[in-house]
Design an enzyme around this catalytic site. Structure first.
Site, PDB file in Angstrom:
ATOM      1  N   HIS A   1       0.873  -1.176   0.000  1.00 16.52           N
ATOM      2  CA  HIS A   1       0.000   0.000   0.000  1.00 16.52           C
ATOM      3  C   HIS A   1       0.916   1.233   0.000  1.00 16.52           C
ATOM      4  O   HIS A   1       2.030   1.184   0.524  1.00 16.52           O
ATOM      5  CB  HIS A   1      -0.844  -0.038   1.279  1.00 16.52           C
ATOM      6  CG  HIS A   1      -1.897   1.008   1.388  1.00 16.52           C
ATOM      7  ND1 HIS A   1      -1.635   2.277   1.842  1.00 16.52           N
ATOM      8  CD2 HIS A   1      -3.227   0.979   1.143  1.00 16.52           C
ATOM      9  CE1 HIS A   1      -2.764   2.980   1.868  1.00 16.52           C
ATOM     10  NE2 HIS A   1      -3.745   2.216   1.443  1.00 16.52           N
TER      11      HIS A   1
ATOM     12  N   ASP B   1       3.005  -4.559   7.872  1.00 10.18           N
ATOM     13  CA  ASP B   1       1.774  -3.788   7.737  1.00 10.18           C
ATOM     14  C   ASP B   1       0.610  -4.769   7.918  1.00 10.18           C
ATOM     15  O   ASP B   1       0.328  -5.578   7.035  1.00 10.18           O
ATOM     16  CB  ASP B   1       1.759  -3.139   6.348  1.00 10.18           C
ATOM     17  CG  ASP B   1       0.430  -2.472   6.033  1.00 10.18           C
ATOM     18  OD1 ASP B   1      -0.539  -2.653   6.788  1.00 10.18           O
ATOM     19  OD2 ASP B   1       0.364  -1.783   4.992  1.00 10.18           O
TER      20      ASP B   1
ATOM     21  N   GLN C   1      -4.597  -5.177   6.797  1.00 13.06           N
ATOM     22  CA  GLN C   1      -5.595  -6.088   6.220  1.00 13.06           C
ATOM     23  C   GLN C   1      -5.605  -7.449   6.899  1.00 13.06           C
ATOM     24  O   GLN C   1      -6.470  -8.274   6.609  1.00 13.06           O
ATOM     25  CB  GLN C   1      -5.339  -6.288   4.720  1.00 13.06           C
ATOM     26  CG  GLN C   1      -5.542  -5.040   3.889  1.00 13.06           C
ATOM     27  CD  GLN C   1      -6.991  -4.549   3.894  1.00 13.06           C
ATOM     28  OE1 GLN C   1      -7.928  -5.287   4.209  1.00 13.06           O
ATOM     29  NE2 GLN C   1      -7.185  -3.289   3.562  1.00 13.06           N
TER      30      GLN C   1
ATOM     31  N   LYS D   1     -10.564  -0.747  10.393  1.00 14.23           N
ATOM     32  CA  LYS D   1     -10.696  -1.986   9.619  1.00 14.23           C
ATOM     33  C   LYS D   1     -11.020  -3.180  10.516  1.00 14.23           C
ATOM     34  O   LYS D   1     -11.270  -4.267  10.021  1.00 14.23           O
ATOM     35  CB  LYS D   1      -9.420  -2.255   8.819  1.00 14.23           C
ATOM     36  CG  LYS D   1      -9.138  -1.185   7.745  1.00 14.23           C
ATOM     37  CD  LYS D   1      -7.957  -1.574   6.897  1.00 14.23           C
ATOM     38  CE  LYS D   1      -7.336  -0.408   6.157  1.00 14.23           C
ATOM     39  NZ  LYS D   1      -8.130   0.068   5.025  1.00 14.23           N
TER      40      LYS D   1
ATOM     41  N   CYS E   1      -4.847   2.504  -3.599  1.00 18.70           N
ATOM     42  CA  CYS E   1      -3.592   3.014  -3.024  1.00 18.70           C
ATOM     43  C   CYS E   1      -2.467   1.998  -3.160  1.00 18.70           C
ATOM     44  O   CYS E   1      -1.623   1.852  -2.258  1.00 18.70           O
ATOM     45  CB  CYS E   1      -3.763   3.423  -1.556  1.00 18.70           C
ATOM     46  SG  CYS E   1      -4.951   4.738  -1.346  1.00 18.70           S
TER      47      CYS E   1
HETATM   48  N1  7TS Z   1      -1.888  -0.813   4.536  1.00 20.38           N
HETATM   49  C1  7TS Z   1      -2.806  -1.566   3.921  1.00 20.38           C
HETATM   50  C2  7TS Z   1      -2.465  -2.952   3.498  1.00 20.38           C
HETATM   51  C3  7TS Z   1      -4.082  -1.031   3.708  1.00 20.38           C
HETATM   52  O1  7TS Z   1      -5.004  -1.785   3.110  1.00 20.38           O
HETATM   53  C4  7TS Z   1      -4.374   0.279   4.133  1.00 20.38           C
HETATM   54  C5  7TS Z   1      -5.699   0.926   3.860  1.00 20.38           C
HETATM   55  C6  7TS Z   1      -3.372   0.996   4.790  1.00 20.38           C
HETATM   56  C7  7TS Z   1      -2.146   0.421   4.968  1.00 20.38           C
HETATM   57  C8  7TS Z   1      -3.597   2.379   5.328  1.00 20.38           C
HETATM   58  O2  7TS Z   1      -4.465   2.319   6.387  1.00 20.38           O
HETATM   59  P1  7TS Z   1      -5.019   3.667   7.071  1.00 20.38           P
HETATM   60  O3  7TS Z   1      -6.072   3.191   7.989  1.00 20.38           O
HETATM   61  O4  7TS Z   1      -3.884   4.299   7.758  1.00 20.38           O
HETATM   62  O5  7TS Z   1      -5.555   4.498   5.950  1.00 20.38           O
HETATM   63  N2  7TS Z   1      -6.379   0.381   2.763  1.00 20.38           N
HETATM   64  C9  7TS Z   1      -7.473   0.883   2.155  1.00 20.38           C
HETATM   65  C10 7TS Z   1      -8.113   0.237   1.108  1.00 20.38           C
HETATM   66  O6  7TS Z   1      -7.797  -0.844   0.658  1.00 20.38           O
HETATM   67  N3  7TS Z   1      -9.141   0.995   0.695  1.00 20.38           N
HETATM   68  O7  7TS Z   1      -9.194   2.093   1.460  1.00 20.38           O
HETATM   69  C11 7TS Z   1      -8.150   2.035   2.370  1.00 20.38           C
END
Ligand code: 7TS
Length: 414
Positions: free
Chosen positions: A130, A207, A210, A233, A371
């Site tokens: 990501h 990370d 997910q 999430k 992303c």
């Molecule tokens: N890493 C992964 C694997 C992600 O899927 C996401 C967000 C992030 C980092 C960033 O997370 P945040 O909560 O700090 O924004 N992924 C997604 C997505 O797949 N669609 O919207 C956000």
């Protein structure tokens, strides 16, 4: 046995009934929410916990001797214990609250990275990261002279076998890899990668954005020195997340933000810092968020992460079987080990058009590059349509998706 006959691991309907938003309508149709990889919905217990926090406990933490401040502090710290439990961590000083995964990864990059990386050192990433696990490392590489190297992805969306062992070497100082890909659903062999990195003396950042909602996690068994996750999430509020870091590393790292809460003493000549975790929690934190995150994690652990994962896996198989049967549809990400994500493209229909059409049928999916633009580049596509699953999804949700998609394909193939 076809996947339609595989018994569901648990009662998703009963889970679903705990999420008020799932009974609303969209464009006059019952909501079918399949954008869980972006953000999950919140169960009533989490909504109630936020209400209760602001109705009964609200005060600043770690500061007041008064009763409310003590109770708010206890509730905030209980949230930290719940995160520790989710990650299999005994010593909860190793759990820091952040705004989410993005902030957690930036914390590691700007604290550990700036202090430990130098010219020619190598930062190894995977090709499916990501942007939040790419851009912070680029920023740090620009400042330190470190170099980024990338483990490539094969046609199925898994890392190319053997590639990691070639890329991770004596110059590797850091490996930063996603546990589960948000664009492909691939589950990475984190332990195997971590062993390669540790053999070179490198630090391993995972990370977990997910993975945290879909898998039992034990950071020590995974070999993660750092593990990042986002509350929103895992059925918790937005604006809260966490970073696990090994105590020795966190203790040796400089603070990355200065302010209240993170100090031991301050004068104009010199400040000294609080022990972990406070050293990394400058300013008034998102207290209600931490309470909500703790509540969501307790709820998820009660439900059973393994049962949820088995349920989502059954849904993914059920969906994949039907998706692949649709004319002109191609799955993006067919790795043998996947979690909760079905990404696809359809001949002659742009993913955004698919998403818009599905929305009119009440079906919420994600379309775009998620992303993860390097993943799109790797597959030679601008975007995918992505359905992603959570504990409350049912086969009826998948059926609604397939029915609406079949209509899209019919319209676009005219
Ligand atoms: N890493 C992964 C694997 C992600 O899927 C996401 C967000 C992030 C980092 C960033 O997370 P945040 O909560 O700090 O924004 N992924 C997604 C997505 O797949 N669609 O919207 C956000």
């Amino acid at each position: 046995m076809s996947t339609a006959e595989v018994p569901m691991a648990f009662n998703a309907e009963a889970v679903r009934a705990q999420f008020p938003i799932l009974s609303r309508e969209v464009h006059g149709k019952p909501l079918v929410y399949l954008d869980n990889a972006a953000s999950t919905q919140k169960p009533q217990v989490v909504i109630d916990a936020l209400d209760d926090y602001y109705s009964r406990l609200n005060a600043n933490v770690h500061r007041g001797v008064h009763r409310l401040s003590q109770e708010a502090t206890d509730a905030y710290e209980a949230g930290r214990k719940s995160v520790a439990r989710l990650l299999g961590v005994d010593d909860d000083r190793q759990v820091l609250f952040t705004r989410g995964t993005t902030e957690a990864l930036n914390l590691v990059a700007f604290s550990w990275g700036l202090a430990n990386l130098g010219k020619g050192d190598e930062i190894v990433l995977s090709g499916m990261e990501h942007h939040s696990n790419i851009v912070p490392w680029q920023l740090v590489a620009q400042r330190t002279g470190a170099v980024i190297r990338v483990i490539p992805i094969g046609d199925d969306g898994a890392l190319v076998p053997g590639a990691a062992a070639e890329i991770i070497g004596p110059r590797t100082k850091l490996l930063a890899v996603t546990h589960v890909s948000n664009a492909l659903g691939t589950i990475n062999p984190v332990r195997e990668l971590a062993d390669l990195a540790h053999a070179q003396g490198a630090v391993v950042v995972v990370d977990g954005a997910q993975a945290a909602p879909h898998a039992s996690i034990d950071v020590a068994a995974l070999g993660a020195d750092f593990y990042a996750l986002s509350g929103h999430k895992v059925y918790a509020p937005t604006g809260i997340g966490a970073l696990y870091g090994r105590a020795e590393l966190l203790e040796a790292m400089p603070p990355w933000q200065g302010g209240g809460e993170m100090i031991r003493s301050v004068s104009f000549e010199k400040s000294t810092y609080a022990p972990i975790p406070a050293k990394f929690e400058a300013g008034t934190p998102h207290i209600a968020g931490a309470v909500g995150l703790g509540t969501a994690i307790d709820w998820l652990l009660d439900l059973g992460v393994d049962a949820v994962a088995a349920h989502e896996d059954a849904l993914l198989r059920y969906a994949t079987e039907q998706l692949t049967a649709l004319p002109g549809l191609r799955m993006i990400g067919t790795a043998p080990h996947k979690a909760g994500v079905a990404s696809f493209v359809v001949d002659g229909a742009h993913p955004h058009d698919i998403g818009t059409f599905l929305d009119m049928a009440g079906v919420a999916i994600r379309t775009g590059h998620h992303c993860a633009q390097p993943v799109m580049t790797r597959f030679g596509i601008p975007a995918t349509a992505r359905a992603s699953f959570a504990a409350y999804n049912t086969r009826a949700d998948v059926d609604a998706l397939i029915k609406a998609l079949a209509r899209v394909i019919e319209v676009f193939s005219r």
